[in-house]
Design a protein around this motif. Structure first.
Motif, PDB file in Angstrom:
ATOM      1  N   VAL A 104       0.897  -1.990 -57.971  1.00 46.42           N
ATOM      2  CA  VAL A 104       0.584  -1.688 -59.361  1.00 46.42           C
ATOM      3  C   VAL A 104      -0.128  -2.907 -59.943  1.00 46.42           C
ATOM      4  O   VAL A 104       0.282  -4.040 -59.702  1.00 46.42           O
ATOM      5  N   TYR A 105      -1.166  -2.662 -60.715  1.00 51.33           N
ATOM      6  CA  TYR A 105      -1.905  -3.796 -61.267  1.00 51.33           C
ATOM      7  C   TYR A 105      -2.503  -3.450 -62.622  1.00 51.33           C
ATOM      8  O   TYR A 105      -2.762  -2.290 -62.937  1.00 51.33           O
ATOM      9  N   PHE A 106      -2.720  -4.510 -63.411  1.00 50.97           N
ATOM     10  CA  PHE A 106      -3.503  -4.415 -64.632  1.00 50.97           C
ATOM     11  C   PHE A 106      -4.707  -5.318 -64.433  1.00 50.97           C
ATOM     12  O   PHE A 106      -4.554  -6.478 -64.029  1.00 50.97           O
ATOM     13  N   SER A 107      -5.888  -4.789 -64.710  1.00 55.26           N
ATOM     14  CA  SER A 107      -7.114  -5.562 -64.553  1.00 55.26           C
ATOM     15  C   SER A 107      -8.071  -5.217 -65.680  1.00 55.26           C
ATOM     16  O   SER A 107      -8.564  -4.093 -65.744  1.00 55.26           O
ATOM     17  N   ALA A 108      -8.315  -6.168 -66.550  1.00 55.47           N
ATOM     18  CA  ALA A 108      -9.207  -5.919 -67.684  1.00 55.47           C
ATOM     19  C   ALA A 108     -10.675  -6.088 -67.285  1.00 55.47           C
ATOM     20  O   ALA A 108     -11.549  -5.469 -67.886  1.00 55.47           O
ATOM     21  N   THR A 109     -10.939  -6.897 -66.248  1.00 54.80           N
ATOM     22  CA  THR A 109     -12.332  -7.180 -65.878  1.00 54.80           C
ATOM     23  C   THR A 109     -12.680  -6.774 -64.447  1.00 54.80           C
ATOM     24  O   THR A 109     -13.814  -6.936 -64.033  1.00 54.80           O
ATOM     25  N   GLY A 110     -11.709  -6.285 -63.702  1.00 53.37           N
ATOM     26  CA  GLY A 110     -11.969  -5.868 -62.328  1.00 53.37           C
ATOM     27  C   GLY A 110     -11.542  -6.875 -61.274  1.00 53.37           C
ATOM     28  O   GLY A 110     -11.459  -6.541 -60.094  1.00 53.37           O
ATOM     29  N   GLN A 111     -11.271  -8.112 -61.664  1.00 56.52           N
ATOM     30  CA  GLN A 111     -10.912  -9.133 -60.682  1.00 56.52           C
ATOM     31  C   GLN A 111      -9.541  -8.884 -60.060  1.00 56.52           C
ATOM     32  O   GLN A 111      -9.380  -8.964 -58.843  1.00 56.52           O
ATOM     33  N   THR A 112      -8.549  -8.581 -60.869  1.00 58.70           N
ATOM     34  CA  THR A 112      -7.218  -8.312 -60.325  1.00 58.70           C
ATOM     35  C   THR A 112      -7.227  -7.020 -59.525  1.00 58.70           C
ATOM     36  O   THR A 112      -6.524  -6.895 -58.519  1.00 58.70           O
ATOM     37  N   GLU A 113      -8.037  -6.071 -59.928  1.00 57.47           N
ATOM     38  CA  GLU A 113      -8.164  -4.824 -59.168  1.00 57.47           C
ATOM     39  C   GLU A 113      -8.647  -5.102 -57.746  1.00 57.47           C
ATOM     40  O   GLU A 113      -8.152  -4.508 -56.779  1.00 57.47           O
ATOM     41  N   GLU A 114      -9.602  -5.998 -57.614  1.00 62.75           N
ATOM     42  CA  GLU A 114     -10.132  -6.346 -56.291  1.00 62.75           C
ATOM     43  C   GLU A 114      -9.017  -6.888 -55.397  1.00 62.75           C
ATOM     44  O   GLU A 114      -8.872  -6.483 -54.245  1.00 62.75           O
ATOM     45  N   LEU A 115      -8.206  -7.788 -55.927  1.00 64.17           N
ATOM     46  CA  LEU A 115      -7.094  -8.340 -55.156  1.00 64.17           C
ATOM     47  C   LEU A 115      -6.051  -7.270 -54.857  1.00 64.17           C
ATOM     48  O   LEU A 115      -5.528  -7.202 -53.742  1.00 64.17           O
ATOM     49  N   ALA A 116      -5.751  -6.414 -55.822  1.00 67.20           N
ATOM     50  CA  ALA A 116      -4.766  -5.344 -55.616  1.00 67.20           C
ATOM     51  C   ALA A 116      -5.197  -4.424 -54.479  1.00 67.20           C
ATOM     52  O   ALA A 116      -4.375  -3.997 -53.659  1.00 67.20           O
ATOM     53  N   LYS A 117      -6.476  -4.124 -54.396  1.00 71.29           N
ATOM     54  CA  LYS A 117      -6.980  -3.280 -53.313  1.00 71.29           C
ATOM     55  C   LYS A 117      -6.768  -3.958 -51.960  1.00 71.29           C
ATOM     56  O   LYS A 117      -6.418  -3.288 -50.976  1.00 71.29           O
ATOM     57  N   THR A 118      -6.959  -5.259 -51.895  1.00 68.24           N
ATOM     58  CA  THR A 118      -6.738  -5.983 -50.650  1.00 68.24           C
ATOM     59  C   THR A 118      -5.261  -5.943 -50.269  1.00 68.24           C
ATOM     60  O   THR A 118      -4.916  -5.741 -49.098  1.00 68.24           O
ATOM     61  N   ILE A 119      -4.377  -6.119 -51.238  1.00 69.55           N
ATOM     62  CA  ILE A 119      -2.932  -6.055 -50.972  1.00 69.55           C
ATOM     63  C   ILE A 119      -2.549  -4.652 -50.499  1.00 69.55           C
ATOM     64  O   ILE A 119      -1.771  -4.502 -49.553  1.00 69.55           O
ATOM     65  N   ALA A 120      -3.103  -3.634 -51.115  1.00 71.78           N
ATOM     66  CA  ALA A 120      -2.811  -2.257 -50.696  1.00 71.78           C
ATOM     67  C   ALA A 120      -3.268  -2.032 -49.253  1.00 71.78           C
ATOM     68  O   ALA A 120      -2.546  -1.411 -48.462  1.00 71.78           O
TER      69      ALA A 120
END
Length: 163
Positions: free
Chosen positions: A7-23
């Motif tokens: 689960v992630y919160f990403s306002a600019t897309g950066q945390t989303e990129e890392l979350a996808k790698t963790i997934a």
């Protein structure tokens, strides 16, 4: 076999990129936290003392509403391990992440936090998420990683957790 949710919160897309790698590294499912009112570029201007994010972060009681429906909340019971990630805002977790954590029962869930930031350490995020969700079984300290962390780096971190 344990089921994993990232689960992630990403306002600019950066945390989303890392979350996808963790997934990918965990073969987990991915789910985003969305505020009811999305953040605009102006909302995120930390140099503006009147910007939305600045005002939210100045008030520790602020809890921005989540979008409806919030799929992440509806499926928590189906997972054993939950990674929760966000950017570091003003040295801590964005208030919308706390809204999410305070909106479900994470009792007994293995929870791991991660954060993205260019310079700020993740200790403030670690303290905030653990306080917001005290009944979870928190594993380790919040890990700050670059949004572009390699899958090898992520796998090494996950292996160090002893899951």
């Amino acid at each position: 076999m344990s089921k994993t949710l990232v689960v992630y919160f990403s306002a600019t897309g950066q945390t989303e990129e890392l979350a996808k790698t963790i997934a990918r590294a965990t073969s987990g499912n991915l789910c985003a936290i969305h505020p009811a009112q999305p953040y605009t570029k102006e909302d995120l201007n930390w140099q503006d003392p009147e910007s939305r994010s600045t005002l939210e972060m100045k008030n520790p009681e602020t809890r921005p509403a989540l979008s409806k429906p919030t799929p992440c909340l509806d499926c928590i019971r189906d997972y054993d391990i939950i990674f929760i990630g966000c950017p570091v805002w003003w040295g801590t977790a964005p208030r919308v992440v706390l809204t999410f954590l305070e909106s479900a029962d994470f009792s007994g869930k293995k929870m791991i936090s991660f954060a993205t930031s260019a310079k700020t350490e993740a200790a403030g995020v670690d303290n905030a998420v653990k306080k917001a969700c005290p009944k979870a079984n928190w594993i380790g300290e919040c890990k700050r990683l670059a949004p572009t962390a390699s899958i090898e780096e992520v796998r090494e971190w996950i292996a160090s957790l002893g899951l």
